[in-house]
Write a protein that holds these residues in place. Structure first.
Motif, PDB file in Angstrom:
ATOM      1  N   SER A 197       0.827  -1.205   0.000  1.00 51.18           N
ATOM      2  CA  SER A 197       0.000   0.000   0.000  1.00 51.18           C
ATOM      3  C   SER A 197       0.860   1.254   0.000  1.00 51.18           C
ATOM      4  CB  SER A 197      -0.925   0.004   1.226  1.00 51.18           C
ATOM      5  OG  SER A 197      -1.783  -1.118   1.219  1.00 51.18           O
ATOM      6  N   ALA A 198       1.929   1.266   0.800  1.00 52.22           N
ATOM      7  CA  ALA A 198       2.815   2.427   0.852  1.00 52.22           C
ATOM      8  C   ALA A 198       3.482   2.666  -0.493  1.00 52.22           C
ATOM      9  CB  ALA A 198       3.865   2.233   1.944  1.00 52.22           C
ATOM     10  N   ALA A 199       3.909   1.583  -1.148  1.00 56.56           N
ATOM     11  CA  ALA A 199       4.544   1.722  -2.463  1.00 56.56           C
ATOM     12  C   ALA A 199       3.527   2.161  -3.513  1.00 56.56           C
ATOM     13  CB  ALA A 199       5.194   0.406  -2.868  1.00 56.56           C
ATOM     14  N   ALA A 200       2.342   1.563  -3.485  1.00 55.48           N
ATOM     15  CA  ALA A 200       1.308   1.900  -4.470  1.00 55.48           C
ATOM     16  C   ALA A 200       0.849   3.343  -4.322  1.00 55.48           C
ATOM     17  CB  ALA A 200       0.121   0.955  -4.318  1.00 55.48           C
ATOM     18  N   ALA A 201       0.882   3.863  -3.091  1.00 56.66           N
ATOM     19  CA  ALA A 201       0.451   5.236  -2.838  1.00 56.66           C
ATOM     20  C   ALA A 201       1.575   6.240  -3.022  1.00 56.66           C
ATOM     21  CB  ALA A 201      -0.113   5.348  -1.415  1.00 56.66           C
ATOM     22  N   GLY A 202       2.774   5.769  -3.304  1.00 58.07           N
ATOM     23  CA  GLY A 202       3.891   6.674  -3.518  1.00 58.07           C
ATOM     24  C   GLY A 202       4.271   7.478  -2.291  1.00 58.07           C
ATOM     25  N   ARG A 209      -3.141   4.367   3.665  1.00 62.60           N
ATOM     26  CA  ARG A 209      -4.044   3.791   4.665  1.00 62.60           C
ATOM     27  C   ARG A 209      -5.358   3.371   4.014  1.00 62.60           C
ATOM     28  NH1 ARG A 209      -3.889   7.666   7.935  1.00 62.60           N
ATOM     29  NH2 ARG A 209      -2.294   6.764   9.288  1.00 62.60           N
ATOM     30  N   HIS A 210      -5.853   4.198   3.097  1.00 60.65           N
ATOM     31  CA  HIS A 210      -7.107   3.886   2.407  1.00 60.65           C
ATOM     32  C   HIS A 210      -6.963   2.603   1.598  1.00 60.65           C
ATOM     33  CE1 HIS A 210     -11.046   4.604   0.889  1.00 60.65           C
ATOM     34  NE2 HIS A 210     -10.678   4.962  -0.328  1.00 60.65           N
ATOM     35  N   LEU A 211      -5.865   2.462   0.877  1.00 61.19           N
ATOM     36  CA  LEU A 211      -5.637   1.257   0.090  1.00 61.19           C
ATOM     37  C   LEU A 211      -5.499   0.028   0.978  1.00 61.19           C
ATOM     38  CD1 LEU A 211      -3.101   2.575  -2.579  1.00 61.19           C
ATOM     39  CD2 LEU A 211      -5.438   1.807  -3.004  1.00 61.19           C
ATOM     40  N   ALA A 212      -4.841   0.201   2.123  1.00 61.35           N
ATOM     41  CA  ALA A 212      -4.615  -0.937   3.015  1.00 61.35           C
ATOM     42  C   ALA A 212      -5.908  -1.407   3.671  1.00 61.35           C
ATOM     43  CB  ALA A 212      -3.588  -0.565   4.083  1.00 61.35           C
ATOM     44  N   GLN A 213      -6.823  -0.490   3.941  1.00 57.31           N
ATOM     45  CA  GLN A 213      -8.009  -0.827   4.723  1.00 57.31           C
ATOM     46  C   GLN A 213      -9.271  -1.022   3.901  1.00 57.31           C
ATOM     47  OE1 GLN A 213      -8.111   2.479   7.500  1.00 57.31           O
ATOM     48  NE2 GLN A 213      -6.684   1.481   8.923  1.00 57.31           N
ATOM     49  N   ASP A 214      -9.234  -0.688   2.624  1.00 56.63           N
ATOM     50  CA  ASP A 214     -10.463  -0.723   1.825  1.00 56.63           C
ATOM     51  C   ASP A 214     -10.204  -1.461   0.508  1.00 56.63           C
ATOM     52  OD1 ASP A 214     -12.779  -0.297   0.418  1.00 56.63           O
ATOM     53  OD2 ASP A 214     -12.921   1.837   0.877  1.00 56.63           O
ATOM     54  N   GLU A 215     -10.767  -2.639   0.384  1.00 60.88           N
ATOM     55  CA  GLU A 215     -10.567  -3.427  -0.833  1.00 60.88           C
ATOM     56  C   GLU A 215     -11.149  -2.723  -2.051  1.00 60.88           C
ATOM     57  OE1 GLU A 215     -11.329  -7.936  -2.612  1.00 60.88           O
ATOM     58  OE2 GLU A 215     -12.259  -7.312  -0.722  1.00 60.88           O
ATOM     59  N   SER A 216     -12.256  -1.985  -1.873  1.00 52.51           N
ATOM     60  CA  SER A 216     -12.846  -1.286  -3.014  1.00 52.51           C
ATOM     61  C   SER A 216     -11.884  -0.231  -3.554  1.00 52.51           C
ATOM     62  CB  SER A 216     -14.172  -0.639  -2.617  1.00 52.51           C
ATOM     63  OG  SER A 216     -13.985   0.379  -1.649  1.00 52.51           O
ATOM     64  N   ALA A 217     -11.079   0.371  -2.681  1.00 47.51           N
ATOM     65  CA  ALA A 217     -10.085   1.345  -3.148  1.00 47.51           C
ATOM     66  C   ALA A 217      -9.011   0.647  -3.980  1.00 47.51           C
ATOM     67  CB  ALA A 217      -9.454   2.058  -1.953  1.00 47.51           C
ATOM     68  N   ARG A 218      -8.632  -0.551  -3.577  1.00 49.46           N
ATOM     69  CA  ARG A 218      -7.633  -1.301  -4.347  1.00 49.46           C
ATOM     70  C   ARG A 218      -8.196  -1.685  -5.717  1.00 49.46           C
ATOM     71  NH1 ARG A 218      -6.882  -3.497   0.952  1.00 49.46           N
ATOM     72  NH2 ARG A 218      -7.966  -5.461   0.494  1.00 49.46           N
ATOM     73  N   LEU A 219      -9.465  -2.067  -5.749  1.00 53.99           N
ATOM     74  CA  LEU A 219     -10.088  -2.429  -7.026  1.00 53.99           C
ATOM     75  C   LEU A 219     -10.234  -1.207  -7.925  1.00 53.99           C
ATOM     76  CD1 LEU A 219     -12.856  -4.887  -5.750  1.00 53.99           C
ATOM     77  CD2 LEU A 219     -10.719  -5.466  -6.937  1.00 53.99           C
ATOM     78  N   ALA A 220     -10.549  -0.058  -7.334  1.00 54.13           N
ATOM     79  CA  ALA A 220     -10.683   1.170  -8.120  1.00 54.13           C
ATOM     80  C   ALA A 220      -9.345   1.565  -8.739  1.00 54.13           C
ATOM     81  CB  ALA A 220     -11.215   2.296  -7.240  1.00 54.13           C
ATOM     82  N   ARG A 221      -8.272   1.437  -7.963  1.00 58.48           N
ATOM     83  CA  ARG A 221      -6.936   1.743  -8.503  1.00 58.48           C
ATOM     84  C   ARG A 221      -6.612   0.799  -9.657  1.00 58.48           C
ATOM     85  NH1 ARG A 221      -1.990  -0.705  -7.563  1.00 58.48           N
ATOM     86  NH2 ARG A 221      -0.147   0.617  -7.975  1.00 58.48           N
TER      87      ARG A 221
END
Length: 394
Positions: A197-202, A209-221
């Motif tokens: 998540s830290a790498a994906a968020a740059g 934190r949003h990417l780590a805690q929310d699967e829908s955010a990962r799918l949206a990315r």
């Protein structure tokens, strides 16, 4: 993973900024180092508003921000009587909102050591709002401190007249390792997911934190980063634009629906809507308040939608940047880290198909789309023009 001891007390959330924490702690400890106006600058995700809130808590704390006392807890919770936050709900911070805060800030502290005003996203202040703040900075009350947060010192973000009256605190994007460490330590995120998540968020703390805690955010990315290699026809370009705009609206609607309902119900209750007798007259007189609330809610929804679109555009630009890095280095990163390391295969394929010049043109197209959205071009039009410009060569 970093092994440095994390900051303690109210500073614990200020990720990867040891020099900033040391500077602010020194100002609290030495009265001669204290000033009435501070300007926190840094790229998105650097934590400038987090640092400002921590500083506000430390200013009120008798122990310099231990994080356990009543003063610290109430400041961080947003309920301290002498700490006032200005947070833009809509597209801008208007003069009426700022004037109200300035009037309050001009009073002597009611219980704390200072009257503190924290203006988040100060770059969104209108010209009139900026002038109101400037007047306060020119003749500040003796126990009032202004903490302004903005992306940079550029005049488009902060007027030169305000900048010249502030002490600047420059934050930088935290190291990815520092962000991953805080996700694991404070939020209990699995170390592997935290690192990804830290790498994906740059290094953007909130996004990570949003990417780590929310699967829908990962799918949206994932959906956004799937777009570049799908743009093989005009129809695909238009479909991608529809999907981007629809996803931004869906996120905005989801975020605002619950808040809007609570706000509307509270205003209706205060006006006596649905009541009988005297309440009927009060409700009719309050129609203007309901219209004003609806206007603010619409502005907030517009801002959230644009912010969502902007995050998608930043992700797209970063993927083309990765393609540029790979293309320029002849297929290797040459020591330059990728913005989307998990999508390296896509970056390699883009580099093969569009080359360095094509990647540069597409980055320029993304930046032009961001500018168009800032200038109130309709999202559908701006994004359709973008996806057509991103189309892959036949």
């Amino acid at each position: 993973m970093t092994t440095a001891a994390p900051p303690a007390g109210v500073w614990a959330d200020v990720v990867g900024q040891p020099a900033v924490v040391a500077e602010l702690q020194a100002a609290i400890a030495s009265p001669t180092a204290m000033t009435h106006a501070w300007l926190f600058t840094g790229p998105p995700g650097s934590g400038r508003s987090v640092a400002a809130r921590a500083f506000a808590a430390a200013l009120q704390c008798p122990n310099g921000g231990d994080g356990t006392c009543h003063e610290c807890r109430t400041v961080l919770a947003g309920s301290h009587a002498d700490v006032h936050r200005v947070v833009p709900e809509g597209l801008s911070i208007g003069v009426a909102e700022v004037r109200q805060i300035v009037r309050t800030a001009g009073r002597a502290p009611s219980g704390g050591r200072w009257q503190v005003v924290v203006v988040e996203d100060a770059d969104r202040m209108t010209e009139q709002a900026s002038n109101t703040v400037l007047k306060m900075l020119e003749e500040p009350p003796p126990r009032t401190v202004f903490l302004l947060c903005a992306p940079s010192l550029h005049p488009d973000d902060v007027p030169v007249t305000i900048r010249s009256r502030c002490r600047v605190v420059a934050l930088r994007t935290p190291r990815i390792e520092a962000v991953a460490e805080v996700l694991t330590r404070r939020d209990g995120v699995d170390p592997a997911l935290a690192a990804w998540s830290a790498a994906a968020a740059g290094g953007h703390v909130g996004r990570a934190r949003h990417l780590a805690q929310d699967e829908s955010a990962r799918l949206a990315r994932k959906a956004v980063l799937d777009i570049p290699l799908s743009l093989v026809s005009l129809a695909a370009c238009l479909n991608a634009a529809d999907d981007l705009v629809a996803a931004a609206k869906e996120e905005s609607d989801r975020t605002t629906a619950e808040v809007d309902a609570v706000e509307t119900d509270a205003v209706k209750a205060s006006l006596g809507v649905g009541a009988r007798g005297p309440g009927v007259a009060a409700a009719s007189r309050g129609a203007g308040q309901l219209k004003e609330l609806e206007k603010r809610q619409k502005s907030r929804a517009t801002r959230l939608g644009r912010d969502s679109l902007d995050r998608a555009l930043v992700d797209l630009a970063a993927l083309y940047r990765d393609a540029l890095v790979i293309s320029s280095a002849g297929g290797a990163e040459a020591g330059v880290p990728l913005a989307h390391p998990d999508r390296r295969a896509d970056a390699v394929e883009l580099a093969r198909r569009i080359g360095a010049d094509g990647a540069l043109r597409r980055i320029d197209a993304v930046l032009a789309a961001r500018t168009a959205l800032e200038q109130n071009v309709k999202p559908q039009i701006a994004v359709e023009a973008l996806t057509v410009a991103l189309r892959l060569p036949a």
